[in-house]
Design an enzyme around this catalytic site. Structure first.
Site, PDB file in Angstrom:
ATOM      1  N   ARG A 128       0.800  -1.242   0.000  1.00 43.73           N
ATOM      2  CA  ARG A 128       0.000   0.000   0.000  1.00 43.73           C
ATOM      3  C   ARG A 128       0.824   1.279   0.000  1.00 43.73           C
ATOM      4  O   ARG A 128       0.274   2.359  -0.024  1.00 43.73           O
ATOM      5  CB  ARG A 128      -0.977  -0.012   1.172  1.00 43.73           C
ATOM      6  CG  ARG A 128      -1.927  -1.172   1.071  1.00 43.73           C
ATOM      7  CD  ARG A 128      -3.150  -1.084   1.940  1.00 43.73           C
ATOM      8  NE  ARG A 128      -3.964  -2.246   1.663  1.00 43.73           N
ATOM      9  CZ  ARG A 128      -3.840  -3.426   2.272  1.00 43.73           C
ATOM     10  NH1 ARG A 128      -2.962  -3.584   3.225  1.00 43.73           N
ATOM     11  NH2 ARG A 128      -4.598  -4.435   1.932  1.00 43.73           N
ATOM     12  N   GLY A 174      -1.712 -11.033   9.069  1.00 40.67           N
ATOM     13  CA  GLY A 174      -1.690 -12.473   9.363  1.00 40.67           C
ATOM     14  C   GLY A 174      -2.800 -12.936  10.290  1.00 40.67           C
ATOM     15  O   GLY A 174      -2.711 -14.006  10.890  1.00 40.67           O
ATOM     16  N   GLU A 202      -5.534 -14.266   9.739  1.00 36.45           N
ATOM     17  CA  GLU A 202      -6.172 -15.525   9.349  1.00 36.45           C
ATOM     18  C   GLU A 202      -5.309 -16.731   9.735  1.00 36.45           C
ATOM     19  O   GLU A 202      -5.659 -17.872   9.478  1.00 36.45           O
ATOM     20  CB  GLU A 202      -6.452 -15.526   7.839  1.00 36.45           C
ATOM     21  CG  GLU A 202      -7.823 -14.980   7.473  1.00 36.45           C
ATOM     22  CD  GLU A 202      -8.128 -13.596   8.037  1.00 36.45           C
ATOM     23  OE1 GLU A 202      -7.389 -12.657   7.717  1.00 36.45           O
ATOM     24  OE2 GLU A 202      -9.088 -13.475   8.803  1.00 36.45           O
ATOM     25  N   TRP A 208      -3.207  -4.893  10.285  1.00 40.59           N
ATOM     26  CA  TRP A 208      -2.657  -5.037   8.930  1.00 40.59           C
ATOM     27  C   TRP A 208      -2.843  -3.832   8.022  1.00 40.59           C
ATOM     28  O   TRP A 208      -2.216  -3.772   6.964  1.00 40.59           O
ATOM     29  CB  TRP A 208      -3.191  -6.306   8.264  1.00 40.59           C
ATOM     30  CG  TRP A 208      -4.682  -6.422   8.109  1.00 40.59           C
ATOM     31  CD1 TRP A 208      -5.525  -7.127   8.926  1.00 40.59           C
ATOM     32  CD2 TRP A 208      -5.498  -5.900   7.054  1.00 40.59           C
ATOM     33  NE1 TRP A 208      -6.812  -7.048   8.458  1.00 40.59           N
ATOM     34  CE2 TRP A 208      -6.819  -6.311   7.316  1.00 40.59           C
ATOM     35  CE3 TRP A 208      -5.239  -5.121   5.918  1.00 40.59           C
ATOM     36  CZ2 TRP A 208      -7.891  -5.965   6.473  1.00 40.59           C
ATOM     37  CZ3 TRP A 208      -6.304  -4.779   5.085  1.00 40.59           C
ATOM     38  CH2 TRP A 208      -7.610  -5.198   5.370  1.00 40.59           C
ATOM     39  N   ASN A 221      -9.834  -9.264  13.041  1.00 38.44           N
ATOM     40  CA  ASN A 221     -10.688 -10.251  13.705  1.00 38.44           C
ATOM     41  C   ASN A 221      -9.933 -10.984  14.808  1.00 38.44           C
ATOM     42  O   ASN A 221      -8.734 -11.211  14.708  1.00 38.44           O
ATOM     43  CB  ASN A 221     -11.194 -11.272  12.683  1.00 38.44           C
ATOM     44  CG  ASN A 221     -10.051 -12.030  12.011  1.00 38.44           C
ATOM     45  OD1 ASN A 221      -9.371 -11.478  11.152  1.00 38.44           O
ATOM     46  ND2 ASN A 221      -9.815 -13.265  12.407  1.00 38.44           N
ATOM     47  N   ASP A 267     -15.867 -12.084  10.859  1.00 39.64           N
ATOM     48  CA  ASP A 267     -14.623 -11.543  10.287  1.00 39.64           C
ATOM     49  C   ASP A 267     -14.769 -10.055   9.961  1.00 39.64           C
ATOM     50  O   ASP A 267     -14.328  -9.594   8.912  1.00 39.64           O
ATOM     51  CB  ASP A 267     -14.167 -12.313   9.041  1.00 39.64           C
ATOM     52  CG  ASP A 267     -12.771 -11.879   8.589  1.00 39.64           C
ATOM     53  OD1 ASP A 267     -11.942 -11.562   9.461  1.00 39.64           O
ATOM     54  OD2 ASP A 267     -12.516 -11.842   7.375  1.00 39.64           O
ATOM     55  N   ARG A 277     -15.716  -2.151   8.730  1.00 38.97           N
ATOM     56  CA  ARG A 277     -16.117  -3.258   7.862  1.00 38.97           C
ATOM     57  C   ARG A 277     -17.513  -3.763   8.235  1.00 38.97           C
ATOM     58  O   ARG A 277     -18.246  -4.284   7.397  1.00 38.97           O
ATOM     59  CB  ARG A 277     -15.104  -4.395   8.030  1.00 38.97           C
ATOM     60  CG  ARG A 277     -14.664  -4.954   6.702  1.00 38.97           C
ATOM     61  CD  ARG A 277     -13.288  -5.529   6.824  1.00 38.97           C
ATOM     62  NE  ARG A 277     -13.359  -6.975   6.981  1.00 38.97           N
ATOM     63  CZ  ARG A 277     -12.303  -7.775   6.784  1.00 38.97           C
ATOM     64  NH1 ARG A 277     -11.146  -7.257   6.408  1.00 38.97           N
ATOM     65  NH2 ARG A 277     -12.404  -9.078   6.948  1.00 38.97           N
ATOM     66  N   ASN A 300     -13.533  -1.780   3.074  1.00 36.03           N
ATOM     67  CA  ASN A 300     -12.365  -2.603   3.371  1.00 36.03           C
ATOM     68  C   ASN A 300     -11.119  -1.730   3.423  1.00 36.03           C
ATOM     69  O   ASN A 300     -11.147  -0.651   4.016  1.00 36.03           O
ATOM     70  CB  ASN A 300     -12.266  -3.747   2.354  1.00 36.03           C
ATOM     71  CG  ASN A 300     -11.423  -4.903   2.850  1.00 36.03           C
ATOM     72  OD1 ASN A 300     -10.220  -4.800   2.990  1.00 36.03           O
ATOM     73  ND2 ASN A 300     -12.058  -6.026   3.156  1.00 36.03           N
ATOM     74  N   TRP A 359     -12.760  -0.617  -4.596  1.00 38.65           N
ATOM     75  CA  TRP A 359     -11.637  -1.178  -3.831  1.00 38.65           C
ATOM     76  C   TRP A 359     -10.454  -0.214  -3.797  1.00 38.65           C
ATOM     77  O   TRP A 359      -9.359  -0.548  -3.366  1.00 38.65           O
ATOM     78  CB  TRP A 359     -11.222  -2.542  -4.423  1.00 38.65           C
ATOM     79  CG  TRP A 359     -10.673  -3.481  -3.396  1.00 38.65           C
ATOM     80  CD1 TRP A 359      -9.366  -3.841  -3.237  1.00 38.65           C
ATOM     81  CD2 TRP A 359     -11.404  -4.193  -2.386  1.00 38.65           C
ATOM     82  NE1 TRP A 359      -9.240  -4.717  -2.186  1.00 38.65           N
ATOM     83  CE2 TRP A 359     -10.479  -4.948  -1.654  1.00 38.65           C
ATOM     84  CE3 TRP A 359     -12.760  -4.239  -2.023  1.00 38.65           C
ATOM     85  CZ2 TRP A 359     -10.863  -5.760  -0.570  1.00 38.65           C
ATOM     86  CZ3 TRP A 359     -13.134  -5.041  -0.966  1.00 38.65           C
ATOM     87  CH2 TRP A 359     -12.198  -5.787  -0.255  1.00 38.65           C
TER      88      TRP A 359
HETATM   89 CA   LIG Z   1      -9.742 -10.999   8.883  1.00 36.09          CA
END
Ligand SMILES: [Ca+2]
Ligand SMILES: [Ca+2]
Length: 582
Positions: A135, A195, A197, A261, A279, A321, A344, A414, A490
């Protein structure tokens, strides 16, 4: 303007004229603090560390924009293209822009001529969840600093592209990566981790920007110890985040997620760094009864001490999530410093930037199924219990009850950053209307493996538009105007003193609308989807606009029915620059 600052600006102008032969002007804290006002450069992700993405420039406006024309375009090259989410930086007539696969380029901002390129050597087995994107970079002193997909932080000489320092953030094989643009606060380079997830432990880190040496580290999962570091790099305990055992059952806090993140914002007036957190891990919320702090929250950290000053949790005990990573953008409201966040989970929140007190909360998407609203007194959501995906131990064949929930986990908003205009006092929010089927499954933690305990399919809500660029009044909660878009939005947003709002679409357009009415007054086809935020600056008396182009990110990878709907979109990899034709 004080004497010292005007000397700096004169120095910057001289260096820009001779940028081919002289070294770049070193970037100072004062220049970064002034970034939102200085129109000759873009030194921070967010056009100022507050993240307002507002430029006072007005040469390009509703009357002149008909003459806005491409000046140059630069290809990131290579066989690997994928999503381009980078926000370019501009300093001393040079552009610094990152690209997919941990690449960064320095270009002549006027001509597009390549000055240098750094291509990070990536190992096999990196684990970015949502495409091989980056980004953007930070700039400080004579260094350009960016994070890589194998979880390193690399500082390059702004003039030569040579590596000045390189620091490992964490083990990529355990699921860590770095995709956000770092920010600079008082000589510190501030980063988070990706990370969530994979059951990583979210944290915010501050390093000396000149050397890369650690100064402090603050975990964003309750129960973990924070540290400061002495000059030899020795860790000194700096207090546990939260209260151990309070909001997590058993040992789940040890792999609790809350990844930071998307990076952060910083307000020099409050002295606080604001990070959103992802999350809690795993996704199956029945395993972790409790609020699971500090997941799905805004966390305000004192830049000096590395301690959490306040937190506000957007989604306690998240089961959908709904990463709360979205940027907290501070703004002045009659002398009070407030912050806005489009989460979100579909709600827009306004908090006091000093104390975290909830000032306002309202939905910014049409369909929200998991809560009926946010209680402004308690600050907590009014949950809809039957919309929580079921407990897999209670269901047949080890699968919990599936529910249809909106927004989808790809979110009402997002990663694409919104903008705030102090002229119109509106937020410009790239939002999406979609839902998902979601259910829970049994899961146990295994280092370096996906840690979800859930299955899902993203669904459209109807045959119409998914994306909506919305102008939102943070006071009234009203949507003042909206511009629909077929594909999910997006890319980020830019707003200007020329009463314009710029944003890109997956269909390939960079476009501009009247900031007050939403009437689209200009658009240009960039040749691939735009999923990055535009920037603007002035050089030699002319206003420029730039944006990266290249379709990708989480939607094609995780978008289910929506990914199928937009599968015709082509990848790319370039940056475009525009100015008014004379
Ligand atoms: Ca997530
Ligand atoms: Ca600036």
């Amino acid at each position: 303007m004080n004497v010292r600052l005007s000397c700096l600006l004169v120095g910057a102008a001289l260096a820009a004229m001779a940028s081919q032969v002289t070294a770049s002007t070193p970037v100072t804290d004062q220049m970064i603090e002034n970034d939102a006002k200085s129109t000759n450069d873009v030194l921070s992700w967010g056009l100022g560390t507050q993240g307002q993405r507002y430029s006072p420039l007005k040469q390009i406006n509703a009357q002149t924009i008909g003459k806005l024309t491409p000046v140059w375009s630069f290809s990131f090259g290579g066989e690997k293209q994928r999503g381009q989410q980078s926000q370019p930086l501009i300093h001393d007539g040079k552009m610094f822009v990152t690209a997919s696969y941990s690449r960064i380029y320095a270009l002549d901002a006027k001509t597009g001529k390549k000055l240098w390129k750094y291509e990070h050597r990536l190992p096999e087995g990196i684990m970015p969840c949502c495409d091989v994107i980056n980004r953007g970079a930070a700039i400080y002193d004579n260094l350009v600093i960016f994070g890589t997909l194998d979880a390193q932080l690399v500082a390059l000489n702004a003039d030569t592209g040579e590596v000045e320092w390189k620091e490992k953030i964490d083990n990529y094989a355990d699921g860590y990566s770095s995709t956000a643009a770092p920010i600079i606060a008082n000589g510190l380079v501030i980063t988070g981790v990706s990370g969530g997830e994979f059951g990583v432990v979210g944290r915010v880190e501050a390093r000396d920007a000149k050397t890369g040496k650690m100064v402090w580290m603050r975990p964003t999962v309750e129960g973990h110890m924070g540290y400061t570091y002495d000059k030899d790099g020795k860790a000194i305990e700096n207090g546990i985040s939260g209260t151990p055992g309070k909001s997590w059952p058993g040992d789940l806090w040890k792999t609790g997620g809350a990844a930071t993140w998307l990076g952060g914002t910083y307000n020099a007036k409050t002295g606080l760094i604001y990070f959103g957190t992802g999350n809690p891990a795993p996704w199956n919320s029945h395993l972790r009864k409790g609020d699971n702090l500090f997941s799905c929250s805004t966390v305000a950290i004192d830049a000096k001490t590395g301690k959490i000053v306040w937190h506000y949790q957007n989604t306690p005990n998240d089961g959908w999530d709904f990463d709360g990573v979205n940027e907290f953008v501070t703004f002045d409201d009659a002398g009070r410093t407030l912050g806005g966040k489009a989460d979100r989970n579909g709600f827009f929140y306004v908090n006091d930037a000093k104390t975290g007190e909830l000032v306002n909360a309202f939905p910014f998407v049409k369909k929200v199924t998991w809560a009926t609203g946010i209680d402004l007194k308690t600050g907590r959501p009014n949950f809809v219990p039957e919309n929580r995906p079921g407990d897999p131990t209670a269901g047949a064949e080890g699968k919990g009850k599936s529910v249809f929930a909106a927004p989808s986990f790809l979110g009402g908003k997002n990663q694409m950053p919104m903008a705030y205009s102090p002229d119109t006092k509106l937020f410009y929010v790239p939002s999406n209307e979609w839902g998902m089927e979601i259910w829970n499954e049994p899961i146990t933690y295994k280092k370096g493996a996906a840690y979800l305990g859930a299955g899902f399919t993203i669904k459209t809500l109807n045959d119409g538009a998914i994306g909506y660029l919305r102008a939102i009044d943070p006071k009234s909660g009203k949507i003042v105007w909206e511009a629909p878009n077929n594909a999910p939005l997006w890319g980020g947003v830019l707003t200007t003193g020329g009463n314009l709002v710029f944003w890109g679409t997956p269909e390939g357009y960079l476009q501009a609308a009247d900031a007050k009415t939403g009437k689209i007054v200009w658009k240009f086809q960039t040749g691939s989807g735009v999923v990055a935020p535009p920037v603007t600056w002035q050089q030699d008396g002319e206003q420029y606009v730039a944006v990266a182009s290249g379709w990708g990110g989480a939607v094609p990878l995780w978008g289910g029915d929506v990914a199928k709907k937009v599968s015709y979109l082509e990848q790319g990899g370039s940056v475009w620059v525009f100015k008014l034709m004379k």
